[in-house]
Every structure is written in C-alpha cells, then in structure tokens.
Write an enzyme that holds these catalytic residues in place. Sequence first.
Site, PDB file in Angstrom:
ATOM      1  NE  ARG A  47       2.942  58.228  33.253  1.00  0.00           N
ATOM      2  CZ  ARG A  47       2.457  57.065  33.692  1.00  0.00           C
ATOM      3  NH1 ARG A  47       3.235  56.129  34.209  1.00  0.00           N
ATOM      4  NH2 ARG A  47       1.162  56.813  33.647  1.00  0.00           N
ATOM      5  N   GLY A  48       1.711  59.373  36.785  1.00  0.00           N
ATOM      6  CA  GLY A  48       0.620  58.517  37.240  1.00  0.00           C
ATOM      7  C   GLY A  48       0.129  59.102  38.557  1.00  0.00           C
ATOM      8  NE  ARG A  90       1.648  66.031  34.794  1.00  0.00           N
ATOM      9  CZ  ARG A  90       1.401  64.837  34.220  1.00  0.00           C
ATOM     10  NH1 ARG A  90       1.867  63.724  34.756  1.00  0.00           N
ATOM     11  NH2 ARG A  90       0.679  64.766  33.110  1.00  0.00           N
ATOM     12  CD  GLN A 195       2.087  58.970  28.871  1.00  0.00           C
ATOM     13  OE1 GLN A 195       1.775  58.890  27.691  1.00  0.00           O
ATOM     14  NE2 GLN A 195       1.994  60.110  29.538  1.00  0.00           N
ATOM     15  CG  ASP A 236      -4.641  61.682  35.959  1.00  0.00           C
ATOM     16  OD1 ASP A 236      -4.814  60.830  35.073  1.00  0.00           O
ATOM     17  OD2 ASP A 236      -3.533  61.959  36.430  1.00  0.00           O
ATOM     18  CG  ASN A 246      -7.188  58.052  32.591  1.00  0.00           C
ATOM     19  OD1 ASN A 246      -6.318  58.133  33.470  1.00  0.00           O
ATOM     20  ND2 ASN A 246      -7.143  57.119  31.666  1.00  0.00           N
ATOM     21  CE  LYS A 247      -1.673  60.957  29.767  1.00  0.00           C
ATOM     22  NZ  LYS A 247      -1.152  62.352  29.870  1.00  0.00           N
TER      23      LYS A 247
HETATM   24  O1  MRU Z   1       0.406  62.151  32.159  1.00  0.00           O
HETATM   25  P1  MRU Z   1       0.452  60.885  32.976  1.00  0.00           P
HETATM   26  O2  MRU Z   1       1.302  59.833  32.360  1.00  0.00           O
HETATM   27  O3  MRU Z   1       0.793  61.169  34.417  1.00  0.00           O
HETATM   28  O4  MRU Z   1      -1.047  60.358  32.945  1.00  0.00           O
HETATM   29  C1  MRU Z   1      -1.366  59.233  33.717  1.00  0.00           C
HETATM   30  C2  MRU Z   1      -2.756  58.745  33.564  1.00  0.00           C
HETATM   31  O5  MRU Z   1      -3.565  59.315  32.864  1.00  0.00           O
HETATM   32  C3  MRU Z   1      -3.138  57.547  34.404  1.00  0.00           C
HETATM   33  O6  MRU Z   1      -4.116  56.796  33.761  1.00  0.00           O
HETATM   34  C4  MRU Z   1      -3.669  58.004  35.769  1.00  0.00           C
HETATM   35  O7  MRU Z   1      -2.818  58.942  36.357  1.00  0.00           O
HETATM   36  C5  MRU Z   1      -3.836  56.856  36.689  1.00  0.00           C
HETATM   37  S1  MRU Z   1      -2.307  56.114  37.171  1.00  0.00           S
HETATM   38  C6  MRU Z   1      -2.704  54.836  38.216  1.00  0.00           C
END
Ligand code: MRU
Length: 348
Positions: A47-48, A90, A195, A236, A246-247
């Site tokens: 993830r990320g 995703r 996370q 993202d 972002n998250k």
């Molecule tokens: O759902 P996730 O854990 O993939 O979400 C990740 C994030 O929101 C991160 O902040 C983003 O992908 C940047 S990772 C360098």
Amino acid sequence: MAIPRSVEWKEDSIKILNQQLIPNSVEFLTLETIEDVWDAIKTLKVRGAPAIGIAAAFGLALAGSKFEGEDLQEFHTHIREKSLYLASSRPTAVNLTWALHRLQNKIEHAASVNEAKTNLVHEAILISVEDENICYNIGQHALSLFNKNDSVMTICNAGSIATAYYGTALAPFHLAAEVDFPIHVFACETRPLLQGARLTTWELLQSGVNVTLITDSMAAHTMKKKKVDAVIVGADRISANGDTANKIGTYGLAILAKQHGIPFYVAAPLSTFDISLKNGDEIPIEERKEEEILKVGHEWVAPKNTSVYNPAFDVTPAELISGIITEQGIIHGTEFDKIPDLFTTKSL
Ligand code: MRU
C-alpha cells in the site's frame, strides 16, 4: 536506516513485505501471478501510492514474462488487458496507472515479444530505483523546512514501506535521524485501518525518531495544547490546481492547521500529479468495505447491520496547502498556478 523494502523483483516472482501483519510480525510474501498482485494491492498487503505503482509495474512485467508465443500484436493485447485488470485494484492513487502507462509506452516500438518482455522488466526496475532517489530528494527538501526540535504532525503512513525506500512525508524524519537532527513526530493513528498506529510508529521507532501516537480525534486538542510546528502528509493524487487526495482525515488536519496557524505540507513525487484533472472534485475516491469500520481487527465494535460510509481518502483544497514538496523542490502555495508547467517536458 534498516527498514525492510516493501516490494522487490525476484525474476519469476515479486517479494513483498506483508503490511497487514505489521507491527505484530514482519513477514514477506511471494507473489507469483498477476492475481496475487491484484489481491495484495486490494487488501493493502502492499500500500501507499508509490509502492502500489511499483507493485503494479512488477505485476505487469510478470504477466509479460509468462506470455507464451511470438505474436507481437497478441502480446500487446495481453499487456493491455492485464494493465486494465491491475488498474482496477484501487482507484485513487494515480501512481498505479502512471506506472502501467509508463510500461506500455516502453514496449510500443519493440521489435519482438522477447524484446518487449525485457523492456517491461527493465522499466519496472527503473521505476523502483528512481523512486528511491526521488524519495531521498523529497526528504532533503522537506528537511530544509524544519528546525531542530520541531514537532511535526502526520497521518497515515507515507513512509519507506509506502515507497521504494525512505518514503515521502516520513523521509525527512528518517534523514534527520541519520544526521542527529532531533525532530519529534505526532502520528495520528489513522482510523479505520490504523496505518499511523501500526506502520508509521513501527517505521519511525526503527530509525530512532521520537514519535508520539495520538488518535485522530486528538489532533485539534494537540495543536492547541502542545507545540506543533508543521503538518506533513503524503498524497495519492494531486490535480492541476494543487488539490490533494490523501488518506481520510487529511482534509480535517489541514483545516485544523489553518485554525492554529500551522503550516500544512504535502510531500509527493511528480508521479502523483494528475494534471489531466482540473481540480480535486474530479479525483475518484475509493470506498471500502463496511467491515473495516464495523470491526477493529477481528472484533465487532458496532452492530453488524449498522449502515456505514467508508471513504478511504479525502481531498484537501489547494488553498489550505502551504507547499507541495517534490523531488525537484518545493512548490509554494502561491505558485500552484505553475503546476502544469512542470509537466511540459515530462514524458508521461
Ligand atoms: O490506503 P493507503 O494506506 O494506501 O493510503 C496511503 C496514503 O494515503 C498515503 O499517504 C499516500 O499513498 C502516500 S504514500 C507515500
């Protein structure tokens, strides 16, 4: 820094760190099929945004290497289909489709199936190698914004394991720890999948960074009562005007930062920009399954039939962002109208 790598190419398979299990155990998985890769991305084993892009690139290279036959047109059709399949895992992180397009572009002029297979593998490895350098540079630029003994808040995990190495928002903390530049981090736990609690604390403790965990609902009070000098988050997808997905919870932090006069930074590689989108309203926001909210781990924390809304990301409007830290430097909030110019020479 001794944090395990999140994704590695192993010739006929892909090795990933299983991020679902951290911090309780550090285990690696071997992905042997494109379905394994799709599932690992979907279920957040990898993830990320940048790590998803790298995993997808390796997945497509794997699908290419398993193709049997010499017909180049059939190979192209196979790769297009597999790309669409991986892209469906995703929707929000643009690094996923960015990496898949980059691989497809690389085989456009291949003279044979063998050459195309080799090109896919080389390009996927190159994306991973480049991302490590990119993250290192993001970390250096970000560090230039902080002073010794600053206290900085973050959410989710935009760390080393979310990228090839170093991370984006967490890169300055890892780099600071290496040069004895003390920075304290407030990590928001990041409901529902934690996370921040599970991954960011685990990563930063390994680098010797002073990290304090708070629940997401403590962010406002913490900004009011404690010294918080900045907020830094990952991304993202960033639209042409600087709006940033972002998250979930990031938008709230940006509003809180404004209320408390705290600068709010986004750290992201140029591969996270999607300048085909005018603004953040056009960014697709992933909604995930109800159980992620109804359960914590294996325990139900709400009645099973409760109706749930579970958006995995939110969009922070550009006007709340003090600056976006990229590998090429910092785009200050006053310069967001120049974002599209950054891509005029970029081969996407
Ligand atoms: O759902 P996730 O854990 O993939 O979400 C990740 C994030 O929101 C991160 O902040 C983003 O992908 C940047 S990772 C360098």
